[in-house]
Structure formats: C-alpha cells, structure tokens
Design an enzyme around this catalytic site. Structure first.
Site, PDB file in Angstrom:
ATOM      1  N   ARG A  87       0.889  -1.167   0.000  1.00  0.00           N
ATOM      2  CA  ARG A  87       0.000   0.000   0.000  1.00  0.00           C
ATOM      3  C   ARG A  87       0.928   1.219   0.000  1.00  0.00           C
ATOM      4  NH1 ARG A  87      -4.877  -2.330  -0.997  1.00  0.00           N
ATOM      5  NH2 ARG A  87      -5.140  -4.191   0.252  1.00  0.00           N
ATOM      6  N   ASP A 165     -11.918 -11.043  -5.131  1.00  0.00           N
ATOM      7  CA  ASP A 165     -13.365 -10.839  -4.927  1.00  0.00           C
ATOM      8  C   ASP A 165     -14.184 -10.880  -6.216  1.00  0.00           C
ATOM      9  OD1 ASP A 165     -12.699 -10.387  -2.332  1.00  0.00           O
ATOM     10  OD2 ASP A 165     -12.831  -8.216  -2.425  1.00  0.00           O
ATOM     11  N   ARG A 209     -16.021  -7.669   0.876  1.00  0.00           N
ATOM     12  CA  ARG A 209     -16.570  -6.550   1.653  1.00  0.00           C
ATOM     13  C   ARG A 209     -17.705  -5.879   0.899  1.00  0.00           C
ATOM     14  NH1 ARG A 209     -11.817  -3.458   3.019  1.00  0.00           N
ATOM     15  NH2 ARG A 209     -11.146  -5.478   3.759  1.00  0.00           N
ATOM     16  N   ARG A 291     -21.168 -23.762  14.967  1.00  0.00           N
ATOM     17  CA  ARG A 291     -19.772 -23.320  14.948  1.00  0.00           C
ATOM     18  C   ARG A 291     -19.564 -22.303  13.832  1.00  0.00           C
ATOM     19  NH1 ARG A 291     -17.291 -27.368  18.318  1.00  0.00           N
ATOM     20  NH2 ARG A 291     -19.082 -27.681  19.692  1.00  0.00           N
ATOM     21  N   GLY A 532      -8.434 -39.093 -24.940  1.00  0.00           N
ATOM     22  CA  GLY A 532      -8.748 -39.753 -26.211  1.00  0.00           C
ATOM     23  C   GLY A 532      -7.951 -39.073 -27.316  1.00  0.00           C
ATOM     24  N   ARG A 612      12.660 -38.992 -17.571  1.00  0.00           N
ATOM     25  CA  ARG A 612      11.742 -39.807 -16.780  1.00  0.00           C
ATOM     26  C   ARG A 612      10.387 -39.730 -17.465  1.00  0.00           C
ATOM     27  NH1 ARG A 612      15.853 -40.821 -14.931  1.00  0.00           N
ATOM     28  NH2 ARG A 612      16.614 -40.911 -12.785  1.00  0.00           N
ATOM     29  N   HIS A 618      -5.802 -43.150 -14.680  1.00  0.00           N
ATOM     30  CA  HIS A 618      -7.151 -42.906 -14.155  1.00  0.00           C
ATOM     31  C   HIS A 618      -7.243 -41.885 -13.036  1.00  0.00           C
ATOM     32  CE1 HIS A 618      -8.450 -46.112 -16.723  1.00  0.00           C
ATOM     33  NE2 HIS A 618      -9.693 -45.784 -16.427  1.00  0.00           N
ATOM     34  N   GLN A 620      -6.778 -39.000 -13.354  1.00  0.00           N
ATOM     35  CA  GLN A 620      -7.352 -37.795 -13.972  1.00  0.00           C
ATOM     36  C   GLN A 620      -8.883 -37.781 -13.928  1.00  0.00           C
ATOM     37  OE1 GLN A 620      -4.795 -36.932 -17.775  1.00  0.00           O
ATOM     38  NE2 GLN A 620      -4.535 -39.036 -17.202  1.00  0.00           N
TER      39      GLN A 620
END
Length: 752
Positions: A87, A165, A209, A291, A532, A612, A618, A620
C-alpha cells in the site's frame, strides 16, 4: 485494426516496459508477470520489474530491475506475487508521482503494466493524465533535460485486474477468484465431514466486503442452506425464515446445515450481519450445536488454480500487445476476458460501472445492484434461490423424468444430478434414477430419487448412479444430453463437466514432478495425459504448468518437430533452468508413442539430460470436483430439467407423449457464452466420429502462446488482437453492466 504486416518479434525493439503488482495480492499474478516479461522479451522490448508496487516506483533504485527470461522461471505455481506489493501513501501525493516519473524517465520506460484492483488502476490512470505536466515540472527543476522529456513525452498504461473478490465490472473473471474458490471449497469439504459426524450447523465467513461473488458461488457449489451477500440483503423477518429453513432441513433427515456469509453482509437497514450474530440467533432459537469459521487470508494463499494460470498468461500476452500498439490518443485500458476472447476496455469506463454497483447498494436499489454485477452473477443468484428456497409443490405433474449417466464417470456429474432432481421435484415431476447406464435401463435398474436422496452430492466425485457403455434404440421422448467428460471433446459445447477437475489434477501433478527435478537438475519429464484424441487437457495443462511442448492429435507433428524439441531442450540445459516438461496426449500419434518419445529423448539427450516418464492414467478421472465443475454441473442440471418441462408441454397429445422432431433430442452446451440447446442431428456435421472429437476447437488458438512462453521463436498472429471496445450501458433504472462481445465463454461467464 489489422497488424498482419507487423513482425511481432520486432514490435518492441527500442521500447521499455515496466510491470508492477499493487494492492491486495491474488493467486495468478505471477503467471501474468511471467507472461508480460517473456512476451515483452519475445517482441524485442526491455522489461523491468518494479518491486513493492507503487512504493518501488516512487523509491526507485534497486526496486526497478531489468528482468530476464530465466528470472521468471518456476513462478507459475507460486501464489501471491513474487515482485511484492505494498500500500503506498507517497504515490497519492503529486510529489510522490513526480519521483516515480523521474525514475521512469531516467530508465527510458514509457510503458507501464499494472496488475491490481480498481484503486491501483485508477491511480495508474491519474499518473498517465498528469504525465506531461510532471515532465514540465521535472525539466523546470533541472532534474531531467529537454531531450529526456521529449524521448519520454507519452506514457502508455495497461491494467490487468488481480482481485480475489471478482468485484471489477467489465471482466468476466478477475485473476485470483477461481483460486480463492478452490481454497474456500477445500475448507467447506473438510468442515462438512466433521459437521455430519456431530449434527452441527456451520457458519462460514468468506471475503467480499462489497461483492458477494465468492459467497454466492460457494453457496451454489456446496449446496448451502442460506447465503448472505451485500448486494441482496435478506427480507424483513429473515431471522424467523432462516430458523424455519434449518429446522425443516433437519426434519428431512439432513445431519448438517451450512450457512455462507460474505464479510460485507448487512440487513435492509444497512446494519452489518456477522457470523457471530447468526450463531447466537441459531443457538438461542433452535438450540443447534453451531460453529463459525472465518476464513480470512487463507483465501488469498496457496497455489493458483489451472484457470488462474491460463487467465494470467493470456492477459499478460494481450497487455504487451496493447502497450506496443497504443498511441497517445488511446485511452488507458484494461485487458480482460469476455467469453474466451481477450478484449481491451477503457479503464475508467470499467471503474465507473464498478462504482455504480456501490451507489446502487448505498441507495438500497438491490435488484439493480445484482443486475449491474452482470448476467453471470444474476443467473447464479436465481439458481441459488431456486435450489435453496422453493418448497416442493403439493400437486404432481404425473410426469416421470429419468436421469442416467453414460460413459466414464467424471467429477461434477453428481452436482448436475442433484440440481436436476431438485428442480424436477420443484416442477412436480416424479424423478427416477437409472443405475449402470443404458444396461441398467434395459434391466430395469430404476428407482425413485428424492430431495434428501441427493443431499451433499455437489462435493462428491465420480458418478453415484454408475455409468456403463452400450447402445440401444432411440426412444420417442424428449431427451437432453449434458456434456460430462474429462476429455472436453463434446461437439456443441466449449466446456464439459469434469474437464476443469482433470486439468487441475494434471497441473498439480506437473508441479510436483517439476519440483522433484529442482534438486537433480538436467532432467526432462515426459507425461502422458488422457483425452482420447482430444488435445484439450494436454494443451491447457501445458499452458498452466509451463511445459516445453505438448503433443496432440489436432496439431500434427513429425520427426523434424521432435528433433527441434530435443534441440530446444539441449539449449535450455545451458541456461539456469535445467529441467524440461513434455506433455503427450494419449492418442496423439499411433507410432510416436510415449515410450518412443521417451526413448528418443533419452538417446538424444545422453550426457546432457536424463529422462523420466509418467503416465497419469485414471487419477485424472477421480478426485473431488473443482468449484467450477460443481457450479457448472448445478446450472446445467437445472437448465436441462426446465427445458424438458417446457418440451413435454409441447409434445403431450391425447394423453400420451410422442416426440420425434430433431429439436426434441438436444445437447445442452456452452457456446458463445450462452447455455444453448442444439439438436443432436445438427451436430453430426460438426463431428469427427472416427476420433470422437469436434471438427473445430476454440482452444487451438492458445497453442502459439504456450510455445512463445517456452521460448520457441515462432510467429504470433497479431492480426486477431483485441480491439478497444466500450462499456455500453443499458438502463435498469440507472446504468447497467457491460454488454460484452459475443464469443466463446470463459468457464465462469457462461450464461445467456
């Protein structure tokens, strides 16, 4: 405004761009910074980081540093902003802005890219308006020469909106909103499991807000009992209504209640409604164990979602182009997404409409406030009201509506089923669930499904009804298909339920894999994705994870391309960034398999890098659905049943239903930012049946961006760049939201 003749790699030669992040941080800002730097360098421009926002601009010195290609590496997956934000009171005074101008002139910077909220962008616009007079004063004070003033006579400004927001009018989604929703939903999921164990009421306070977007979408995505948003305070006597609703849900067998509160929630008189107030009310009137959880800064934290990374990257590309194409006559603009299209909008027009919302709320014109927020916000509000507030009717329609899931399961299917069942019950229909796909239909695995039978389904992954593949004769009744597949390959829709969840799963896996290479160095990972023959997941994950290449079926490649990619990685290993990431769609090429590409890279990279490989498989398809898939599923389910209800009225004759016209069997898809029903018969023309993909795909246009951000020297087609548009106001009882260009939707702005 066609720029076909302009070579994009030479557009920025001799120009300097500075990028800063200001105001509250938001996940995805780093993706925007990274893209601005890399595309700036790609065009031949010099790009500078401004550290610590406007404060860094005023203080100068080491706060303004030249950026390099490597300096933005490994930024994509980091939340917040790595160049810092602060700021800044100094910049609000003319004296501070004079110091900032001096720092920019001395470095020859005349292009400024600001990533922040409406306050930050308004400040940038004021700076630009004063620029000429600031230079005059600097020359008078002997701080710069006439020659320096002449070279820097004009300042171009482009803004990108970073705000969790989603409170800025004119842009469908601000950078950080989708990630904030991810954080909130993770918490909601965790809380619901504990709440159900104890039969509790949970009150969750989220940020916002002045804007209820996060609260509203969270309420839709978790099936909350009540939501409090600043744009639409509850009616008089809401306390009694809320208690009746909660008691009613318990009486129906629900073990938990969820109430979502935006931090700016208030009543009709303008008095704040806090989560603590609601807790006292519920405990006193109902005696429920209650709560509260106030989420606070958790929402700003964590890694950005795939959507925010892609949004930030696309905005960064567009911002650089807008700066380099700007003239002294061009107004300061914001780049944003309208549908799936990047657009440029005059900055101050957007700021004005954003202020109009605040005015409407202050003047208690609540309906106007909702409308001014835009169509998506309004539709979210209407869907929420319908699913949460309306009680099932006493009279029945005598119509049976069955819901069946077909094919592989995907995250978000259950949200669609839940909303379809509840909207159907509200319409007075008997809702039936068919288990195990078409096979289950043939074997009569059909049972009634009730309002409480689908409680809590929005957050469940997979398909609770079960899905199996097979083919049966078409029946002469109205039918609607909701696209639900991780592959996102359904013709007639730009998005399908489940694709966003799969994309986030792939992206977070790529993050972990890249991180594992941080210690070893000189390592290349080859990752096979699902889809696919559709390259959507590989391409979008490539953009979101910062891949070096993504091989897909739609973008044909041969041995020369593979050689070029290997050579590119060999060169990359000579820099500070000693790792590579290659994605390969599972069916991109029958001969260049994952094993082949792995073997080729291993051989060619011998002594330079090791390889590698990873087949994601699966994983995914699984996992809990993302906020988008829950919300999208919820809206698709409700829209589908409302359509069927209308269609049934058309085809009901002589006591029976007979529907065999093409428009009685449709795909409900998202096209050009509207949810539209397209007859299956019409979609035949747009489909490649052999490979089960649409013949054209909107996301293919994003592939060059991925290649440029990976440092390939390819040509970016600048002829299609966004034109400056205007924020057209329509009347509500005052100015209303932006009328945006019709084009394919962003995933969050998908209403008609």
């Amino acid at each position: 405004m066609s720029h076909t003749s302009m070579d994009p790699t030479k557009m920025g030669i001799g120009r300097s761009i500075a990028v800063l992040t200001s105001g509250g941080d938001a996940q995805g800002m780093n993706a925007a910074v990274r893209a601005t730097v890399r595309v700036g360098i790609y065009t031949g421009a010099k790009v500078y980081f401004v550290h610590e926002g406007y404060q860094g601009l005023v203080d100068g010195g080491d706060n303004i540093k030249l950026a390099t290609w490597e300096s933005v590496s490994m930024m994509l997956q980091l939340g917040g902003t790595v160049i810092g934000s602060a700021r800044c009171m100094d910049f609000r005074a003319r004296e501070g802005r004079m110091k900032a101008a001096l720092n920019l002139v001395k470095l020859g910077i005349t292009n400024l890219c600001v990533i922040g909220g409406d306050g930050s962008l308004t400040g940038a616009n004021q700076f630009r308006k004063e620029w000429a007079t600031l230079l005059v004063d600097l020359v008078k004070a002997g701080k710069i020469t006439d020659d320096e003033a002449r070279k820097s006579c004009h300042l171009n400004i482009v803004g990108m909106v970073g705000s969790i927001d989603n409170d800025f009018c004119g842009t469908d989604m601000t950078i950080g909103t989708d990630s904030a929703l991810h954080r909130i939903i993770e918490v909601v999921d965790a809380i619901t499991t504990t709440a159900q164990s104890h039969q509790r009421t949970f009150i969750l306070e989220v940020m916002g807000r002045h804007c209820g977007y996060l609260a509203l979408v969270t309420a839709l995505a978790c099936g909350a009992d009540w939501v409090f948003i600043p744009e639409m305070p509850p009616d008089e006597g809401w306390e009694g209504h809320l208690c009746r609703r909660l008691a009613d849900q318990r009486a129906r067998g629900s073990r938990l209640n969820v109430i979502i509160v935006a931090e700016g929630a208030m009543d009709r008189a303008g008095n704040p409604i806090s989560s603590e107030d609601i807790k006292k009310l519920v405990e006193k009137n109902l005696g429920f164990d209650t709560r509260t959880t106030v989420l606070g800064h958790v929402q700003r934290g964590g890694t950005p979602s795939a959507f925010d990374r892609i949004l930030g990257s696309r905005m960064g590309v567009e911002a650089v182009m807008a700066l380099l194409e700007a003239t002294p006559e061009t107004p300061a603009c914001v780049v944003s997404l309208s549908g799936n299209q990047a657009v440029r909008l005059p900055l101050m027009e957007c700021v004005q409409v954003t202020k109009d919302v605040t005015t409407a709320m202050a003047e208690k014109r609540w309906e106007d406030a909702i409308k001014l927020r835009g169509k998506s916000f309004e539709n979210n509000w209407n869907t929420y009201k319908m699913l949460a507030h309306i009680n099932p009717p006493d009279t029945k329609s005598n119509i049976n509506v069955a819901i069946v899931n077909i094919g592989a399961p995907c995250a978000g299917m259950n949200a669609a089923v839940r909303s379809a069942v509840r909207i159907g019950i509200i319409q007075g229909h008997n809702m039936l669930a068919v288990h195990d796909g078409f096979e289950g239909l043939a074997q009569g695995k059909i049972e009634p499904i009730t309002w409480t039978g689908v409680s809590g389904w929005t957050g469940k992954g997979g398909s609770e009804l079960g899905t199996k593949r097979d083919k049966y004769e078409e029946l002469c009744i109205p039918m609607v298909v909701i696209p639900a597949t991780v592959s996102n390959n359904v013709p007639g829709s730009d998005f399908s339920i489940g694709a966003d969840t799969a994309l986030n799963t792939i992206t977070s896996t790529c993050d972990r894999i890249k991180q594992s290479a941080a210690g070893t160095k000189r390592r290349v990972f080859i990752i096979e994705t699902a889809g696919g023959y559709c390259g959507y997941l590989a391409t979008m994950a490539g953009l979101a994870a910062g891949a070096d290449a993504a091989y897909i079926y739609e973008d044909k490649f041969g041995i020369r391309d593979l050689e070029m990619n290997v050579e590119h990685l060999v060169q990359k290993m000579k820099t500070d960034v000693k790792r590579g990431l290659i994605l390969r769609n599972e069916n991109c090429n029958a001969n260049y398999t994952t094993d082949f590409i792995f073997a080729l890279y291993s051989e060619e990279g011998k002594g330079i890098f090791d390889c590698r490989k990873n087949v994601l498989g699966h994983m995914q398809q699984g996992g809990t659905p993302t906020p988008f898939d829950r919300n999208f599923g919820t809206k698709m389910g409700s829209k589908a049943v409302l359509w069927i209800t209308e269609k049934l009225k058309e085809v009901y004759r002589h006591g029976r239903i007979f529907a065999n016209t093409p428009d009685s069997a449709c795909v409900l898809g998202m096209k050009k930012r509207a949810l539209t029903f397209q007859p299956l018969a019409e979609l035949k023309e747009q489909t490649d049946f052999v490979h089960r993909i649409p013949k054209t795909s909107w996301w293919l246009k994003l592939r060059p961006i991925m290649k440029i951000l990976a440092k390939y020297n390819i040509s970016l087609d600048t002829s299609e760049h966004a034109h400056m548009e205007h924020v057209i106001k329509k009347r509500v009882s005052m100015p209303a939201p932006l009328m945006k260009k019709a084009c394919p939707p962003t995933k969050h702005e998908e209403e008609e």
